[in-house]
Design a protein around this motif. Structure first.
Motif, PDB file in Angstrom:
ATOM      1  N   MET B  43       1.952  10.481  12.333  1.00 43.58           N
ATOM      2  CA  MET B  43       2.451   9.232  11.731  1.00 43.58           C
ATOM      3  C   MET B  43       1.368   8.094  11.294  1.00 43.58           C
ATOM      4  SD  MET B  43       3.364   5.786  12.107  1.00 43.58           S
ATOM      5  CE  MET B  43       2.795   5.504  13.749  1.00 43.58           C
ATOM      6  N   LEU B  44       0.253   7.868  12.134  1.00 44.51           N
ATOM      7  CA  LEU B  44      -0.468   7.109  11.812  1.00 44.51           C
ATOM      8  C   LEU B  44      -1.462   7.413  10.406  1.00 44.51           C
ATOM      9  CD1 LEU B  44      -1.833   5.879  15.443  1.00 44.51           C
ATOM     10  CD2 LEU B  44      -0.724   4.374  13.532  1.00 44.51           C
ATOM     11  N   ARG B  45      -1.563   8.626  10.427  1.00 40.20           N
ATOM     12  CA  ARG B  45      -2.317   9.452   9.534  1.00 40.20           C
ATOM     13  C   ARG B  45      -1.757   9.074   8.037  1.00 40.20           C
ATOM     14  NH1 ARG B  45      -2.627  13.881   6.597  1.00 40.20           N
ATOM     15  NH2 ARG B  45      -1.069  15.131   8.309  1.00 40.20           N
ATOM     16  N   GLN B  46      -0.279   9.439   8.405  1.00 35.84           N
ATOM     17  CA  GLN B  46       0.395   9.561   6.980  1.00 35.84           C
ATOM     18  C   GLN B  46       0.736   8.064   6.305  1.00 35.84           C
ATOM     19  OE1 GLN B  46       3.914  11.512   8.612  1.00 35.84           O
ATOM     20  NE2 GLN B  46       2.667  13.441   8.070  1.00 35.84           N
ATOM     21  N   VAL B  47       0.790   7.019   7.529  1.00 38.64           N
ATOM     22  CA  VAL B  47       0.899   5.696   6.810  1.00 38.64           C
ATOM     23  C   VAL B  47      -0.282   4.951   6.478  1.00 38.64           C
ATOM     24  CG1 VAL B  47       0.737   4.351   9.077  1.00 38.64           C
ATOM     25  CG2 VAL B  47       2.624   3.816   7.496  1.00 38.64           C
ATOM     26  N   SER B  48      -1.409   5.615   6.582  1.00 42.23           N
ATOM     27  CA  SER B  48      -2.766   4.953   6.423  1.00 42.23           C
ATOM     28  C   SER B  48      -2.974   4.395   5.089  1.00 42.23           C
ATOM     29  CB  SER B  48      -3.725   5.595   6.861  1.00 42.23           C
ATOM     30  OG  SER B  48      -3.892   5.730   8.379  1.00 42.23           O
ATOM     31  N   VAL B  49      -2.668   5.295   4.252  1.00 40.16           N
ATOM     32  CA  VAL B  49      -2.992   4.940   2.441  1.00 40.16           C
ATOM     33  C   VAL B  49      -2.111   3.701   2.260  1.00 40.16           C
ATOM     34  CG1 VAL B  49      -2.625   5.913   0.221  1.00 40.16           C
ATOM     35  CG2 VAL B  49      -3.796   7.323   1.819  1.00 40.16           C
ATOM     36  N   GLY B  50      -0.645   3.988   2.573  1.00 39.75           N
ATOM     37  CA  GLY B  50       0.047   2.830   2.227  1.00 39.75           C
ATOM     38  C   GLY B  50      -0.217   1.576   2.834  1.00 39.75           C
ATOM     39  N   ALA B  54      -1.186  -1.977   1.660  1.00 33.60           N
ATOM     40  CA  ALA B  54      -0.590  -3.203   2.156  1.00 33.60           C
ATOM     41  C   ALA B  54      -1.325  -4.356   2.644  1.00 33.60           C
ATOM     42  CB  ALA B  54       0.539  -2.979   3.327  1.00 33.60           C
ATOM     43  N   CYS B  55      -2.565  -4.005   3.055  1.00 32.63           N
ATOM     44  CA  CYS B  55      -3.536  -5.099   3.544  1.00 32.63           C
ATOM     45  C   CYS B  55      -3.886  -5.928   2.366  1.00 32.63           C
ATOM     46  CB  CYS B  55      -4.839  -4.467   4.014  1.00 32.63           C
ATOM     47  SG  CYS B  55      -4.592  -3.720   5.601  1.00 32.63           S
ATOM     48  N   GLY B  56      -4.213  -5.163   0.860  1.00 24.60           N
ATOM     49  CA  GLY B  56      -4.467  -6.103  -0.123  1.00 24.60           C
ATOM     50  C   GLY B  56      -3.340  -6.813  -0.538  1.00 24.60           C
ATOM     51  N   MET B  57      -2.402  -6.305  -0.550  1.00 21.20           N
ATOM     52  CA  MET B  57      -0.891  -6.824  -0.935  1.00 21.20           C
ATOM     53  C   MET B  57      -0.523  -7.910  -0.099  1.00 21.20           C
ATOM     54  SD  MET B  57       1.387  -6.197  -3.163  1.00 21.20           S
ATOM     55  CE  MET B  57       1.485  -4.473  -3.637  1.00 21.20           C
ATOM     56  N   THR B  58      -0.782  -8.180   1.145  1.00 20.87           N
ATOM     57  CA  THR B  58      -0.547  -9.172   1.983  1.00 20.87           C
ATOM     58  C   THR B  58      -1.346 -10.504   1.595  1.00 20.87           C
ATOM     59  OG1 THR B  58      -0.289  -7.616   3.786  1.00 20.87           O
ATOM     60  CG2 THR B  58      -0.675 -10.122   4.364  1.00 20.87           C
ATOM     61  N   LEU B  59      -2.634 -10.016   1.150  1.00 24.42           N
ATOM     62  CA  LEU B  59      -3.619 -11.035   0.690  1.00 24.42           C
ATOM     63  C   LEU B  59      -2.853 -11.786  -0.364  1.00 24.42           C
ATOM     64  CD1 LEU B  59      -6.981  -9.485   1.103  1.00 24.42           C
ATOM     65  CD2 LEU B  59      -6.018 -11.032   2.796  1.00 24.42           C
ATOM     66  N   GLU B 259       2.833   1.311  -4.621  1.00 19.30           N
ATOM     67  CA  GLU B 259       2.896  -0.325  -4.697  1.00 19.30           C
ATOM     68  C   GLU B 259       4.029  -0.853  -3.990  1.00 19.30           C
ATOM     69  OE1 GLU B 259       2.434   1.341  -7.681  1.00 19.30           O
ATOM     70  OE2 GLU B 259       4.427   1.345  -8.426  1.00 19.30           O
ATOM     71  N   LEU B 260       5.134  -0.024  -4.280  1.00 25.01           N
ATOM     72  CA  LEU B 260       6.512  -0.226  -3.726  1.00 25.01           C
ATOM     73  C   LEU B 260       6.485   0.206  -2.153  1.00 25.01           C
ATOM     74  CD1 LEU B 260       8.595   1.097  -6.364  1.00 25.01           C
ATOM     75  CD2 LEU B 260       7.897  -1.141  -6.157  1.00 25.01           C
ATOM     76  N   THR B 261       5.699   0.908  -1.758  1.00 24.74           N
ATOM     77  CA  THR B 261       5.685   1.372  -0.142  1.00 24.74           C
ATOM     78  C   THR B 261       4.826   0.058   0.357  1.00 24.74           C
ATOM     79  OG1 THR B 261       5.474   3.540  -0.837  1.00 24.74           O
ATOM     80  CG2 THR B 261       4.933   2.815   1.234  1.00 24.74           C
ATOM     81  N   ALA B 287       3.752  -1.596   8.791  1.00 23.76           N
ATOM     82  CA  ALA B 287       3.182  -0.269   8.636  1.00 23.76           C
ATOM     83  C   ALA B 287       3.760   0.722   9.464  1.00 23.76           C
ATOM     84  CB  ALA B 287       1.802  -0.319   8.708  1.00 23.76           C
ATOM     85  N   LEU B 288       3.864   0.304  10.866  1.00 22.55           N
ATOM     86  CA  LEU B 288       4.314   0.862  11.940  1.00 22.55           C
ATOM     87  C   LEU B 288       5.702   1.333  11.872  1.00 22.55           C
ATOM     88  CD1 LEU B 288       2.377  -0.484  15.030  1.00 22.55           C
ATOM     89  CD2 LEU B 288       2.064   1.792  13.846  1.00 22.55           C
ATOM     90  N   THR B 289       6.428   0.419  11.621  1.00 16.95           N
ATOM     91  CA  THR B 289       7.924   0.451  11.268  1.00 16.95           C
ATOM     92  C   THR B 289       8.341   1.434  10.313  1.00 16.95           C
ATOM     93  OG1 THR B 289       8.268  -1.911  11.990  1.00 16.95           O
ATOM     94  CG2 THR B 289      10.176  -0.974  10.910  1.00 16.95           C
ATOM     95  N   ILE B 290       7.841   1.193   9.042  1.00 13.56           N
ATOM     96  CA  ILE B 290       7.964   2.090   8.037  1.00 13.56           C
ATOM     97  C   ILE B 290       7.349   3.682   8.339  1.00 13.56           C
ATOM     98  CG2 ILE B 290       7.386   2.860   5.678  1.00 13.56           C
ATOM     99  CD1 ILE B 290       8.780   0.830   5.078  1.00 13.56           C
TER     100      ILE B 290
END
Lengths: 519, 327
Positions: B43-50, B54-59, B259-261, B287-290
C-alpha cells in the motif's frame, strides 16, 4: 400594558469551557432604540447571533410579541422580522448593488424560477432614495466592490430595510461613516422609531450613545450588569458599568510637543490618480510635515482623499502620480509596502478584514508577520523568540485570548484590532500612518491605545492619524490638517482646533469662515 | 469565539477518517490479507507517487492556489529521465539533476504566470498541464521509452537499464519498505521543514490566508508563490523518476489524472482549498486514507467499476466528516 416586542429571558451559551453568556435578560419595546453596550468580548455579538438564529442551541427563552419562539436558522429569524446589520460587512463585492439588496429575498415570477428584475430595480431605487444614497440607475448595476466603505455600510442598512424588518440590530453601524453620514443615519433611525420598529444599537461612541439611545443595557463578561433609561445612566455610570472601575478621564493628556524636533516625514505636492483613470485624481496637491514625536491629524469627509494619502505614502497603491516624499534618513519613493516597512514606515489600515489581519494565521503569526526576518535569521524561524515577543505584546495591549496559538479570526473585533496594532509595533516603526486605530474597540481598550500612542511619540515616533471620531482626533492631534477634494483646505494647531472649525473646513467652507491659519 | 472541541482540530478529523477506513479493512480483511505486513508495505509503495505529488500540491493549496500540471510534468520528467538515462547513457547523477531542474522550471513557469502575470492558478496550471503533456509526447516521439532502443536501420537492440532502476525499485530495511516509500517520506520531511521551520513557509500561509493583508505586512507574495509552484514542479519530477523506475520505462502518458489523486489526498487529509491552513501532516493522513481505501477494495477483489464509484462516495464522506463547524 402590551407585551414588549421582544423579550429575552435567562439567555446562556457556552463554547466548550468558555461561558460566553450567562443568564442574560433583555427587553425591546416597539419604537425604541435600545443601546447594547459592553467591552470587547462582553457577549454583545453572541447575544446578537442568538437573536439572528446562528446559535439555536442557546439556553433561555425568546418571546416575540409575548409568544415564545426559537430560531433554528438565520432564515427563520429573518422571516420573523429580525434584521441584523453586521459589524463586518456582509455584502458580496462581486455582485451588483441591486442584486445585493435582494440577496436571499428575490422577487420572482413563474413559480420562483425567473427573477423579477423590474420589481428589483424599482425597489432598490426606492430604498436608496429613502436612505439618501445618491445612486443612479446605472450605479445599481455596478458591483458593490466599486463603492467606498461608507456607501457599502448604507447598502447594508438598505438591505435590512428591504426585508420589512420589525426588529433591526445595528452593530456599530457608524464605524465607517463620516459625521454628515451619521446624521443621515440618525434621521433614518428616527423614522424607524416612528414606524414602531425596535432598534438594538451597539456602539462605543459616547456622543452617539447619548444622541440616539432611549434605554441602555450593559453586559460585562457575559453577564447582565444593568438596564436603565438614558437619563438615569450618565457617561460616568456607563463607563463604570462597562469596565467595572472608574476611568479618570477619557483621553490621557498629550505631552506638549517640543518644537526643535527633527522632521520625520515630509510630503511635497503629493498627487495620486484614481484607480479608474477616467476619474479625476483622488489626491490633487497635498503637502505636509510630521515631526518626530508629533501626532498630526488628517481630517476630511468621504472622498476628501485623506485615506488615499495614507495608502499612497505606504506604497499600497503602487507608484504615486506626482510629488516628493522624504523621511528622516533621506528621499523616499512610495512603490510597495515592503519598501515602506524597510524604511520604518507602517500603515495600520481601517479595513481589518481585507487588509489588516491574516485571519487563519495564529495570533503569534500575525504579530510577527511584518517583522519576520528579525525572527528568522538565515531564513529559519525561531519559535521561542516569536512566542516571547507575542506574549509581551499581548500583555502590553491587554489582548484577551485563550492562547497566542489560536487563529486570529477567532478573536473578537476589538481584540483583532489590537493584534493588528501589535504587528506594526513589532516592526519598531519611526513613522506610523494610522487609519481609524480604535475602530470597534471598547472604551477601556481605547484608553490603552491612546496611552500607547503617547508612549510611541515620546520615544520619537511620528504619527499621521485619520479618525472619523472627532473627539478622538481633537484630543490626540498636535496639529490637524483638513483635506477637501484632494487638497489641504486648512490647518489648525491643537489650541485652535474645534469640531466646528474642522468640520466647516472639511465641508469646503471658505478660508475666512474656517478661520484658516498659516499652512 | 469558536468551539474548541477535540474533533474541531483538522488533524483529529483526518485521523478519524483514516480510523474508519482501517476499521473497514479489519472487517473486510480478505481472509487475513489485511493483517499481513506485505499488504501495508505494498500500500505504501503504491501510494508513494501520488503522495509525492500531494506534497507539492499541499504547498500550492496553502497559498490558495491549485496545481493541475503535476501529472503532466510527471509524464514529461519520466520520459526525460528514461531517455537520458537509458538511451543517451548519461551518468545517473547528471540525469537526476537535469530532470529535477526541468520539473522545477516547469513549476516555476506556472508560478510566474500566477504570481507575475496574475493568471488564475486554475487556468495557468491547466495550460501548463496541456503544454507539458505535449512536450512529453514531442520529446519521446509518442513512443514509450524503454530498454528497447531503435537503431538507425529500424532494428531494436536491448540495452541494460542503469542501476538506479534497481535501487529505487528495491525493498530496503530487510525487505520491509520500498525505496520509493522512503523517497515519499523524504519529500514529506522536506515540505514539513519548508512549512513549519522556514520564514518562507510562514509566507506561504500568510499569502493563502489573506493575500492583501500579507502584502500590507510586507510579505513577498510573488516570491512565495514562485517557491510553492517551483517546489510542486520539483516534486513532480521526483515522482516522474519514481514512476519511470516502477514502470521500467518512460511513458509519455504517465501520470495522467494523477493531479486529481494528489488533490484528493491533500483535501481528504483536511487541507483547506481556500488556502492559509493545513500542513503535510494532514497530507500524510490523506495519503494513508486513500492508499488503504484502494488497497482494501483491491484485496477484496472489488471490480474496478465498483471501486471507482465507492472511492467517489468515500471521498465525499471523508470531506463531509472534516468540514469545519459553521459559525
Amino acid at each position: 400594558m402590551p407585551a414588549p416586542l421582544l423579550q429575552l429571558t435567562g439567555i446562556g451559551l457556552s463554547f466548550g469551557a468558555t461561558r460566553a453568556l450567562d443568564d442574560v435578560s433583555f427587553e425591546l419595546r416597539a419604537g425604541e432604540v435600545h443601546l447594547l453596550a459592553g467591552e470587547n468580548g462582553a457577549g454583545k455579538s453572541t447575544l446578537i447571533k442568538i437573536l439572528a438564529g446562528i446559535h439555536p442551541e442557546h439556553e433561555g427563552t425568546i418571546r416575540l410579541d409575548g409568544r415564545e419562539v426559537r430560531f433554528a436558522t438565520p432564515q427563520a429569524a429573518r422571516r420573523a422580522g429580525i434584521a441584523v446589520i453586521h459589524q463586518e460587512l456582509s455584502l458580496v463585492d462581486a455582485m451588483s448593488v441591486e442584486d445585493n439588496l435582494h440577496l436571499g429575498r428575490e422577487s420572482s415570477r413563474l413559480g420562483g424560477v425567473w427573477l423579477d428584475r423590474r420589481a428589483h430595480g424599482q425597489r432598490a431605487l426606492a430604498l436608496c432614495r429613502e436612505l439618501e444614497l445618491e445612486l443612479t440607475v446605472g450605479d445599481l448595476g455596478r458591483p458593490v466592490g466599486d463603492f467606498p466603505l461608507s456607501v457599502k455600510n448604507r447598502l447594508e442598512i438598505a438591505r435590512a430595510l428591504s426585508g420589512e424588518a420589525r426588529i433591526i440590530v445595528m452593530d456599530e453601524p457608524t464605524s465607517a461613516l463620516h459625521r454628515t453620514e451619521v446624521d443621515r443615519l440618525f434621521r433614518l433611525i428616527d423614522g424607524l422609531r416612528a414606524r414602531g420598529v425596535g432598534v438594538i444599537y451597539i456602539s462605543h461612541k459616547m456622543e452617539e450613545i447619548y444622541r440616539i439611545a432611549d434605554r441602555i443595557t450593559v453586559l460585562r463578561d457575559g453577564r447582565l450588569v444593568g438596564t436603565a433609561p438614558r437619563a438615569e445612566c450618565p457617561p460616568a455610570t456607563l463607563i463604570r458599568w462597562m469596565i467595572g472601575r472608574e476611568l479618570s478621564q477619557q483621553f490621557p493628556a498629550r505631552p506638549a510637543a517640543r518644537p526643535e524636533r527633527r522632521v520625520a516625514l515630509e510630503v511635497r505636492h503629493l498627487r495620486v490618480a484614481a484607480t479608474d483613470p477616467a476619474r479625476p485624481p483622488v489626491v490633487r496637491d497635498v503637502s505636509l510635515t510630521v515631526h518626530e514625536g508629533e501626532i498630526v491629524g488628517l481630517a476630511g469627509l468621504q472622498g476628501s482623499g485623506a485615506a488615499e494619502v495614507l495608502h499612497a505614502l505606504f506604497g499600497a497603491r503602487g507608484r504615486v502620480t506626482g510629488g516628493e516624499v522624504s523621511l528622516a534618513d533621506g528621499a523616499y519613493e512610495p512603490r510597495e509596502p515592503r519598501r515602506a516597512l524597510a524604511r520604518g514606515l507602517v500603515l495600520a489600515t481601517a479595513d481589518r478584514k481585507a487588509t489588516g489581519l491574516v485571519l487563519p494565521l495564529s495570533v503569534t503569526g500575525n504579530i510577527t508577520l511584518a517583522a519576520l526576518p528579525r525572527f528568522s535569521p538565515g531564513g529559519v524561524l525561531r519559535p521561542q523568540a516569536e512566542r516571547s515577543a507575542a506574549r509581551a505584546r499581548v500583555e502590553e495591549l491587554q489582548i484577551r485570548l485563550a492562547s497566542p496559538e489560536q487563529e486570529a479570526g477567532a478573536l473578537s473585533g476589538g481584540n483583532q484590532q489590537k493584534v493588528a496594532l501589535a504587528r506594526w509595533l513589532e516592526t519598531r516603526p519611526r513613522v506610523l500612518l494610522l487609519e481609524e486605530p480604535t475602530r470597534g474597540v471598547d472604551v477601556g481598550a481605547k484608553h490603552e491605545i491612546y496611552a500607547l500612542l503617547n508612549r510611541w511619540t515620546s520615544a520619537g515616533a511620528a504619527v499621521l492619524l485619520i479618525s472619523t471620531e472627532m473627539p478622538e482626533l481633537l484630543a490626540l492631534s498636535d496639529r490637524i490638517l483638513v483635506l477637501h477634494r484632494g487638497e489641504v483646505a486648512a490647518e489648525f494647531p491643537r489650541a485652535e482646533a474645534t469640531a466646528e472649525k474642522v468640520l466647516a473646513a472639511a465641508m469646503g467652507a471658505t478660508s475666512a469662515e474656517a478661520t484658516k491659519t498659516e499652512s | 469565539m469558536k468551539a474548541t472541541r477535540w474533533f474541531n482540530h483538522p488533524g483529529m478529523r483526518a485521523l478519524l477518517a483514516l480510523g474508519l477506513v482501517l476499521a473497514l479493512g479489519c472487517l473486510a480483511h480478505a481472509d487475513g490479507a489485511f493483517f499481513r505486513w506485505s499488504t501495508h508495505r505494498d500500500m505504501l509503495r503504491q501510494v508513494s507517487v501520488g503522495g509525492i505529488l500531494a506534497c507539492g500540491m499541499t504547498l500550492v493549496i496553502i497559498t490558495g492556489g491549485i496545481d493541475l500540471a503535476v501529472g503532466s510534468v510527471l509524464g514529461f520528467c519520466a520520459v526525460l529521465f528514461a531517455q537520458l538515462a537509458v538511451h543517451r547513457g548519461w551518468p545517473v547523477g547528471a540525469v537526476v539533476l537535469v530532470v529535477l531542474l526541468a520539473g522545477a522550471a516547469a513549476g516555476t513557469a506556472s508560478g510566474a504566470l500566477v504570481a507575475r502575470l496574475r493568471v488564475q492558478p486554475f487556468i495557468a496550471t491547466l495550460a501548463m498541464m496541456v503544454f507539458a503533456r505535449g512536450l512529453a509526447k514531442w520529446w519521446s516521439g509518442g513512443q514509450k521509452i524503454s530498454s528497447a532502443v531503435q537503431k538507425a536501420d529500424g532494428t531494436y537492440v536491448y540495452v541494460d537499464l542503469p542501476a538506479i532502476f534497481q535501487w529505487l525499485d528495491a525493498r530496503l530495511l530487510g525487505g520491509n519498505v520500498a525505496a520509493v516509500t522512503l523517497v515519499f517520506f523524504a519529500c514529506l520531511g522536506l515540505s514539513w521543514v519548508v512549512l513549519a521551520k522556514l520564514r518562507y513557509g510562514r509566507y506561504l500561509y500568510a499569502t493563502g490566508g489573506n493575500e492583501e493583508a500579507a502584502r500590507y505586512a510586507g510579505v513577498p507574495i510573488a516570491r512565495a508563490k514562485l517557491l510553492a509552484y517551483g517546489l510542486s514542479g520539483l516534486f513532480a519530477a521526483v515522482a516522474g523518476i519514481c514512476q519511470a523506475v516502477q514502470e521500467q520505462q518512460g511513458d509519455p502518458e504517465a501520470g495522467s489524472t494523477y493531479e486529481l489523486t494528489a488533490i484528493a489526498i491533500a483535501v481528504i487529509g483536511g487541507n483547506s482549498l481556500a488556502g492559509g491552513r493545513g500542513g503535510v501532516g494532514l497530507t500524510l493522513l490523506g495519503a494513508l486514507t486513500i492508499g488503504y481505501l484502494e488497497k482494501i477494495l483491491s484485496i477484496n477483489a472489488v471490480a474496478e467499476s465498483n471501486r471507482l464509484m465507492l472511492t467517489g462516495v468515500i471521498i465525499v464522506a471523508a470531506v463531509l466528516l472534516q468540514r469545519r463547524r459553521a459559525g
